[in-house]
Design a protein around this motif. Sequence first.
Motif, PDB file in Angstrom:
ATOM      1  N   GLY A   2       0.951  -1.206  -0.007  1.00  0.00           N
ATOM      2  CA  GLY A   2      -0.015   0.019  -0.051  1.00  0.00           C
ATOM      3  C   GLY A   2       0.778   1.375  -0.032  1.00  0.00           C
ATOM      4  N   ASP A  60       3.162   1.990  -2.267  1.00  0.00           N
ATOM      5  CA  ASP A  60       3.607   2.471  -3.835  1.00  0.00           C
ATOM      6  C   ASP A  60       3.187   3.566  -4.271  1.00  0.00           C
ATOM      7  OD1 ASP A  60       1.329   0.903  -3.766  1.00  0.00           O
ATOM      8  OD2 ASP A  60       1.810  -0.251  -5.244  1.00  0.00           O
ATOM      9  N   THR A  61       2.302   4.356  -3.698  1.00  0.00           N
ATOM     10  CA  THR A  61       1.682   5.415  -4.370  1.00  0.00           C
ATOM     11  C   THR A  61       2.651   6.647  -4.004  1.00  0.00           C
ATOM     12  OG1 THR A  61       0.412   5.937  -2.344  1.00  0.00           O
ATOM     13  CG2 THR A  61      -0.827   4.809  -3.892  1.00  0.00           C
ATOM     14  N   ALA A  62       3.767   6.409  -3.331  1.00  0.00           N
ATOM     15  CA  ALA A  62       4.511   7.828  -3.269  1.00  0.00           C
ATOM     16  C   ALA A  62       5.739   7.450  -3.801  1.00  0.00           C
ATOM     17  CB  ALA A  62       4.990   8.146  -1.534  1.00  0.00           C
TER      18      ALA A  62
END
Length: 154
Positions: A137, A139-141
Amino acid sequence: MGQPTGIKALQTGHVGLTVTDIERSLPFYLDVFGFEVLAEGKEEDRRWAFLGRDGQLLVTLWQQGDAGFAASSAGLHHLSFQVETIEEVQATERVLRERNATFQYDGVVPHGEGAASGGIFFSDPDGIRLEIYAPAGADTAPAPAGAAPTCGFF
């Protein structure tokens, strides 16, 4: 390569941390990690606390330090805790922000470029480096250290 020692199963037990002021550190660890005090020593020259969850000892605090954490000294690099979801990491981040904790990075970051795992990196009141992460979770940054491990050089 190491030689077999006869140990069949091995896992980390509790972690003992030296603190400078247990009255300052104890509320931090209770609030941030949801620990309960399992045992406590309150003698003036022997202050300590055993902290855990569900009766399991996880962290001990020993008031023996006369200076804060020094990242340049040999010893503990950082202490990391895994949680199940990135939402738990984010909830803990909010608690830390309310306490004006010092963060290494701004918010949740992945463990490295392309990694799904990641979390928050912050310091306790004595500057001891801590991490709370989830296995997925994050891996959005962007990864702050590129391909190098995020937790390696903070």
